[in-house]
Motif scaffolding. Sequence first.
Motif, PDB file in Angstrom:
ATOM      1  N   VAL A  47      53.670  29.902  33.147  1.00 51.23           N
ATOM      2  CA  VAL A  47      52.387  29.383  33.617  1.00 51.23           C
ATOM      3  C   VAL A  47      51.409  30.561  33.691  1.00 51.23           C
ATOM      4  N   PRO A  48      50.197  30.424  33.190  1.00 53.94           N
ATOM      5  CA  PRO A  48      49.248  31.548  33.172  1.00 53.94           C
ATOM      6  C   PRO A  48      48.658  31.815  34.564  1.00 53.94           C
ATOM      7  N   LEU A  49      49.429  32.462  35.425  1.00 51.62           N
ATOM      8  CA  LEU A  49      49.005  32.680  36.802  1.00 51.62           C
ATOM      9  C   LEU A  49      47.763  33.554  36.904  1.00 51.62           C
ATOM     10  N   LYS A  50      47.528  34.377  35.901  1.00 56.39           N
ATOM     11  CA  LYS A  50      46.319  35.210  35.893  1.00 56.39           C
ATOM     12  C   LYS A  50      45.067  34.358  35.770  1.00 56.39           C
ATOM     13  N   ASP A  51      45.228  33.128  35.308  1.00 55.82           N
ATOM     14  CA  ASP A  51      44.107  32.208  35.127  1.00 55.82           C
ATOM     15  C   ASP A  51      44.053  31.158  36.230  1.00 55.82           C
ATOM     16  N   THR A  52      44.653  31.452  37.382  1.00 59.24           N
ATOM     17  CA  THR A  52      44.604  30.533  38.523  1.00 59.24           C
ATOM     18  C   THR A  52      43.889  31.219  39.683  1.00 59.24           C
ATOM     19  N   TRP A  53      43.400  30.422  40.620  1.00 56.85           N
ATOM     20  CA  TRP A  53      42.630  30.943  41.748  1.00 56.85           C
ATOM     21  C   TRP A  53      42.995  30.185  43.008  1.00 56.85           C
ATOM     22  N   SER A  54      43.221  30.915  44.086  1.00 55.77           N
ATOM     23  CA  SER A  54      43.606  30.299  45.352  1.00 55.77           C
ATOM     24  C   SER A  54      42.653  30.592  46.494  1.00 55.77           C
ATOM     25  N   CYS A  55      41.835  31.622  46.365  1.00 61.86           N
ATOM     26  CA  CYS A  55      40.974  32.062  47.463  1.00 61.86           C
ATOM     27  C   CYS A  55      39.983  30.979  47.867  1.00 61.86           C
ATOM     28  N   TYR A  56      39.818  30.824  49.169  1.00 57.55           N
ATOM     29  CA  TYR A  56      38.916  29.808  49.710  1.00 57.55           C
ATOM     30  C   TYR A  56      37.451  30.227  49.730  1.00 57.55           C
ATOM     31  N   GLN A  57      37.178  31.548  49.670  1.00 58.85           N
ATOM     32  CA  GLN A  57      35.804  31.957  49.943  1.00 58.85           C
ATOM     33  C   GLN A  57      35.163  32.907  48.937  1.00 58.85           C
ATOM     34  N   SER A  58      35.912  33.502  48.024  1.00 60.80           N
ATOM     35  CA  SER A  58      35.336  34.470  47.094  1.00 60.80           C
ATOM     36  C   SER A  58      35.639  34.089  45.652  1.00 60.80           C
ATOM     37  N   GLU A  59      34.703  34.424  44.752  1.00 54.76           N
ATOM     38  CA  GLU A  59      34.881  34.081  43.347  1.00 54.76           C
ATOM     39  C   GLU A  59      35.038  35.303  42.445  1.00 54.76           C
ATOM     40  N   ASP A  60      34.766  36.486  42.948  1.00 53.36           N
ATOM     41  CA  ASP A  60      34.941  37.706  42.156  1.00 53.36           C
ATOM     42  C   ASP A  60      36.333  38.296  42.413  1.00 53.36           C
ATOM     43  N   LEU A  61      36.476  38.955  43.555  1.00 54.29           N
ATOM     44  CA  LEU A  61      37.795  39.385  44.023  1.00 54.29           C
ATOM     45  C   LEU A  61      38.279  38.396  45.073  1.00 54.29           C
TER      46      LEU A  61
END
Length: 224
Positions: free
Chosen positions: A179-193
């Motif tokens: 699964v391409p985990l580098k292309d997933t996002w979990s953070c609730y508040q930030s879009e950069d880091l």
Amino acid sequence: MKKAVCIISGGMDSALSAKIAQLEGYEIIALHFNYGQRTQSKELECFRKVALAVEASENYEIDLPFFEQIGASALTDKSIDVPTGGIEEGVPVTYVPFRNGIFLSIAAAVAEKHAAQTLFIGVVEEDSSGYPDCRQNYIEQMQAAINLGTKDETSIEIKMPLVALKKSEIVKKSLALNVPLKDTWSCYQSEDLACGVCDSCRLRLKGFKEAGSIDPILYAKEEV
């Protein structure tokens, strides 16, 4: 070919769920919701990459602006701070009222349109943020309601392949299935880091640590 509607948020759990659907031989119809969440743009970007990775035959990107009007969640109401002090007991302020119920209802409509037999959703009950709409018995009741409220010839099964897994098990399984985990996002508040301190970041980082692996996304901080 059998078809499945996969709800894909852009996060790790739904990406793994969609991959499992693909490996089970389903034609994937990928479904994503923009509901005014703080990281909406990043999640949409990740959804598109995950949908491509599972070779989805069709993508739906559905806007649900009313969630911002309802508010009552730190994810959709910017006057409510996202908690960063550690995972708390009970239902957190990041819970979006009845979100999965609404998502599943729309997914059922898409499934009925395409004569899909199955919905896949990446809910996790045992090792999650404590959201009531991630419970197995709730999803099972939604399945019953959906089949009562659709055409007689419609029969939809809701699969939740991760519901009993711990986050570390999700990490291990995702790595095993590429699964391409580098292309997933979990953070609730930030879009950069990724912030590294919200509940979702903490759960993800804890999962990678317990799995003995390094998360491929970048964090501003890393606290578990």
